[in-house]
Design a protein around this motif. Structure first.
Motif, PDB file in Angstrom:
ATOM      1  N   LEU A  88      14.839  97.445  36.563  1.00 26.37           N
ATOM      2  CA  LEU A  88      16.281  97.718  36.580  1.00 26.37           C
ATOM      3  C   LEU A  88      16.943  96.949  37.721  1.00 26.37           C
ATOM      4  O   LEU A  88      18.026  96.382  37.568  1.00 26.37           O
ATOM      5  N   LEU A  89      16.273  96.967  38.879  1.00 23.82           N
ATOM      6  CA  LEU A  89      16.817  96.231  40.026  1.00 23.82           C
ATOM      7  C   LEU A  89      16.788  94.734  39.744  1.00 23.82           C
ATOM      8  O   LEU A  89      17.767  94.019  39.978  1.00 23.82           O
ATOM      9  N   PHE A  91      16.812  93.155  36.938  1.00 24.72           N
ATOM     10  CA  PHE A  91      17.800  92.754  35.937  1.00 24.72           C
ATOM     11  C   PHE A  91      19.184  92.606  36.573  1.00 24.72           C
ATOM     12  O   PHE A  91      19.860  91.590  36.382  1.00 24.72           O
ATOM     13  N   SER A  92      19.590  93.621  37.340  1.00 28.11           N
ATOM     14  CA  SER A  92      20.938  93.547  37.906  1.00 28.11           C
ATOM     15  C   SER A  92      21.017  92.461  38.979  1.00 28.11           C
ATOM     16  O   SER A  92      22.018  91.778  39.096  1.00 28.11           O
ATOM     17  N   LEU A  96      22.156  89.457  36.400  1.00 27.19           N
ATOM     18  CA  LEU A  96      23.587  89.702  36.498  1.00 27.19           C
ATOM     19  C   LEU A  96      24.149  89.306  37.849  1.00 27.19           C
ATOM     20  O   LEU A  96      25.340  89.438  38.087  1.00 27.19           O
ATOM     21  N   ALA A  98      24.159  90.718  40.625  1.00 33.16           N
ATOM     22  CA  ALA A  98      24.926  91.791  41.252  1.00 33.16           C
ATOM     23  C   ALA A  98      24.499  91.940  42.703  1.00 33.16           C
ATOM     24  O   ALA A  98      23.506  91.374  43.132  1.00 33.16           O
ATOM     25  N   ASP A  99      25.273  92.718  43.420  1.00 35.66           N
ATOM     26  CA  ASP A  99      24.947  92.976  44.816  1.00 35.66           C
ATOM     27  C   ASP A  99      23.647  93.777  44.902  1.00 35.66           C
ATOM     28  O   ASP A  99      23.533  94.861  44.349  1.00 35.66           O
ATOM     29  N   ILE A 102      23.654  97.384  46.678  1.00 36.48           N
ATOM     30  CA  ILE A 102      24.288  98.459  45.928  1.00 36.48           C
ATOM     31  C   ILE A 102      23.415  98.866  44.740  1.00 36.48           C
ATOM     32  O   ILE A 102      23.239 100.048  44.458  1.00 36.48           O
ATOM     33  N   GLY A 103      22.843  97.858  44.058  1.00 32.68           N
ATOM     34  CA  GLY A 103      21.932  98.171  42.965  1.00 32.68           C
ATOM     35  C   GLY A 103      20.785  99.046  43.449  1.00 32.68           C
ATOM     36  O   GLY A 103      20.426 100.042  42.816  1.00 32.68           O
ATOM     37  N   ILE A 322      20.769  86.635  48.431  1.00 30.58           N
ATOM     38  CA  ILE A 322      21.743  85.751  47.787  1.00 30.58           C
ATOM     39  C   ILE A 322      21.307  85.501  46.350  1.00 30.58           C
ATOM     40  O   ILE A 322      20.228  84.956  46.116  1.00 30.58           O
TER      41      ILE A 322
END
Lengths: 329, 375
Positions: A88-89, A91-92, A96, A98-99, A102-103, A322
């Motif tokens: 899950l981490l 993937f985001s 994606l 993503a930050d 936050i994930g 990053i």
């Protein structure tokens, strides 16, 4: 002397989860992903591992299965659960972009809640405590040694679980994997300069996925070994995932230093429990809550001091945190 | 389509997906009770004026912790230390109220100072030693928890037995008999809503949210903070003292969180439980800030929402654990983490913007944790 043996034994016991989880964090960060979700992954690993142990309990009790085989199965399940949850981490953070912090925070919040809900669903309303069966501990009887209360017997058998051996093996594998294989070199390249790695044909996304999944496996197994260390599971791992992050930073993202840091932290964690029976330590007799609040605070304070003192030498992987973007100049 | 509307829409979508997933979990766990409990969760907050009063009461500290996290976000810092700062604020407020018998405004100021003090450490460590503020904050959360619990256990005046004939020792004495002057005034709202919980705390929180909005958007100081958050190097190039701003931003964030702690515990209806866990109100500031995209005015509404579904979660007991709400909230945070992506999808979906595609892109405002040190 007996006290010394007990303290050392417990130090190793508590160092195992810290070591495994910190190594996990190391693999993830070396590939360039900050894995703040270690705490949550530990919980998920511990949760499923505990439920597997509970499910296998009857067949061990009846003698159909050896206790340590059941422990091994539970550890494997914990590791696989950790991998799946860490996806899950990954993937985001990777797909994606993503930050990552936050994930990771989201997963940390999800895991204990999910654990309580699932445990309710299986054990019945309001039940959240899972206790470990007695047979998981390796005693002198299990291995067929004549029981004896000498220093070494005590040191080895006071708190011995299969996880101790597993940790030694996994540590060796981790060192070899990171430094002696092509995979390790590529992984480290992705954490330092992904553009350069990409330019020589390394698939950065795949390496980062690998890094996060290894960290998921190690954190899942680490979560289960935390349960062995404290003797039960109540849908939390008492901040060990975050402590492991500190161990990793203090260990400068290097396996051998992480090993040293894990033993060091674990020693401070353990010494509080035995402080009352160690002669030269201060007792604080007129204070309440010394063993619950004062001693457990020390590892955190020591962490802060050490992080400040070592901050000059501290060298994080350059590209961690990053998201990798192929088109970026 | 306007950017702010897209932002709100992406938050609404995150909320809807979160709720949907929460409902699926309910159905998986206990299909018989699931639908009824889900409905009661959704409606509990407005089922009576007393319940709504409780939503408002619990929203006040959430606004404050949301502001604490959102404010730090704007400077490019992830202030996960809000739970510790919140706790320190609560601690200072209770010490002033019970030990020193001071009136409530003094307690509130003390709470702000204590929170600011606790927020200062991650800021200092970051700017002086370049230690990641996330790790420092987490460590200081635990250190704060241990210090507070250790202190409270060892100050007999703070515990109920000192004030009333009671054997309870695992919580602080109730303000009702320890020091009624320290209770935040109700301002007649309790009669209006027919609930003892409500007081003027939500109004104070809204005032502070507006103050934060003005600081961020109408002052040079706020501009400098945001510049540091968007690109620390170029801010420094423009003559902004980035190191000082990091510390100041964390100090202010800490003060806001500390104020929130005081608002919750000075209501006279909540006693601090001496437990080994950090208060959820601090962590819940994270979804509050993320849902509002760190906009101080938006934070008021997202705090109301989080408070609302938490009250709803209580109504699901005993059939379901209140932790189901945490699942929903965590899904919302997870989705908010890639808010940028959701926004671009929504933006494409409703593409009405026919402006010059070669125009200069507007600077991003969603730089959440300041990953600007890329080169």
């Amino acid at each position: 002397m007996n006290i010394l043996a007990d303290v050392l034994s417990a130090t190793i016991l508590f160092a195992v989860p810290l070591l495994l989880v910190a190594l996990g964090g190391m693999f993830s960060e070396r590939s360039g992903i900050i894995n703040l979700a270690l705490e949550g992954i530990m919980i998920v690993g511990a949760l499923l591992g505990c439920h597997v142990l509970r499910w296998l309990d009857p067949s061990v009790q009846s003698g159909a299965m050896h206790g340590q085989v059941a422990v091994l199965i539970a550890l494997a399940v914990a590791g696989v659960a950790g991998i799946l949850f860490s996806l899950l981490l990954a993937f985001s953070a990777i797909n994606l972009k993503a930050d990552q912090t936050i994930g990771g925070t989201a997963l940390n919040m999800f895991a204990p809640a999910f654990s309580i809900v699932l445990t309710w669903a299986i054990l019945g309303q309001g039940q959240t405590t899972m206790t470990l069966p007695k047979w998981v501990r390796i005693t002198q009887e299990t291995v067929g040694v004549t029981p004896n209360d000498g220093f070494f017997q005590r040191f080895i058998f006071t708190s011995l679980y299969l996880t101790t051996f597993l940790a030694i093996i996994l540590f060796a594998i981790a060192v070899v994997l990171l430094y002696k294989t092509r995979f390790g070199l590529r992984l480290r390249a992705c954490g330092e300069h992904p553009q350069a790695a990409d330019s020589v044909g390394i698939n950065v996304y795949r390496m980062r996925y690998a890094g996060v999944m290894i960290s998921g496996f190690l954190a899942g197994v680490g979560g289960m070994s935390f349960v062995f260390a404290v003797g039960g599971f109540q849908s939390d791992v008492a901040g060990y995932g975050f402590l492991a992050l500190a161990v990793m930073i203090f260990g400068n993202w290097k396996p051998w230093s992480i090993l040293g840091a894990a033993v060091f932290f674990s020693f401070f964690r353990v010494i509080g429990n035995y402080a009352a029976s160690i002669p030269f330590l201060p007792k604080f007799e007129n204070l309440q809550g010394v063993s619950t609040y004062l001693w457990p605070m020390i590892p955190y304070v020591v962490t802060m001091i050490l992080l400040v003192l070592t901050s000059k030498k501290s060298r994080a992987p350059k590209a961690e945190g990053i998201p990798y973007d192929k088109g970026q100049r | 389509m306007k950017k702010s509307i897209i932002g709100v829409l992406s938050s609404v979508i995150a909320i809807l997906i979160g709720l949907l997933l929460g409902m699926v979990v309910l159905f998986l766990v206990n299909p018989d009770q699931a639908w009824g409990c889900f409905l009661s969760m959704l409606t509990a907050g407005v089922s009576s004026s007393a319940k709504f009063a409780k939503v408002l009461y619990q929203a006040a500290p959430l606004v404050m912790t949301g502001l604490a996290i959102g404010f730090a976000f704007k400077t490019g810092l992830f202030n996960i230390g809000a739970p510790g700062q919140y706790l320190m604020g609560a601690f200072a407020a209770l010490i002033c109220a019970i030990c020193f018998q001071l009136p409530w405004p003094v307690c509130l100021i003390a709470a702000m100072l204590a929170g600011a003090f606790w927020g200062m450490f991650p800021g200092l460590f970051k700017s002086l030693f370049n230690v990641n503020e996330v790790i420092t904050s987490i460590m200081f959360n635990w250190i704060g928890l241990f210090i507070v619990n250790l202190s409270l256990m060892n100050i007999p005046k703070m515990l109920p037995p000192y004030w009333v004939n009671s054997p309870v020792k695992d919580r602080t004495a109730s303000l009702k008999y320890a020091n009624p002057d320290a209770i935040i005034p109700k301002g007649g709202l309790d009669k209006l809503f027919d609930s003892p919980y409500i007081n003027i705390s939500i109004l104070l929180a809204i005032v502070l949210a507006v103050v934060v909005y003005i600081i961020l958007n109408r002052t040079t100081f706020g501009y400098e903070l945001k510049a540091c958050g968007n690109n620390r190097e170029s801010a420094r190039y423009a003559g902004i003292n980035a190191k000082r701003n990091i510390v100041l931003s964390m100090v202010i964030a800490g003060a806001l969180a500390g104020f929130g702690g005081a608002l919750y515990y000075l209501s006279g209806e909540a006693d601090y439980n001496i437990l080994k866990v950090l208060q959820a109100n601090g962590f819940n500031g994270i979804p509050v800030a993320l849902l509002a995209n760190s906009n101080p005015i938006g934070i008021i509404f997202s705090a109301l929402f989080i408070s609302y579904i938490q009250i709803g979660g209580e109504s699901m007991q005993p059939h379901f654990a209140t932790e189901n709400i945490d699942i929903i909230i965590s899904v919302i945070i997870y989705l908010a983490a890639f808010a940028l992506l959701t926004k671009s999808i929504i933006g494409k979906f409703f593409k009405t913007d026919k402006s010059n595609v070669n125009a200069e892109p507007k600077p991003s405002t969603v730089n959440a944790t300041g990953k600007e040190e890329s080169k």
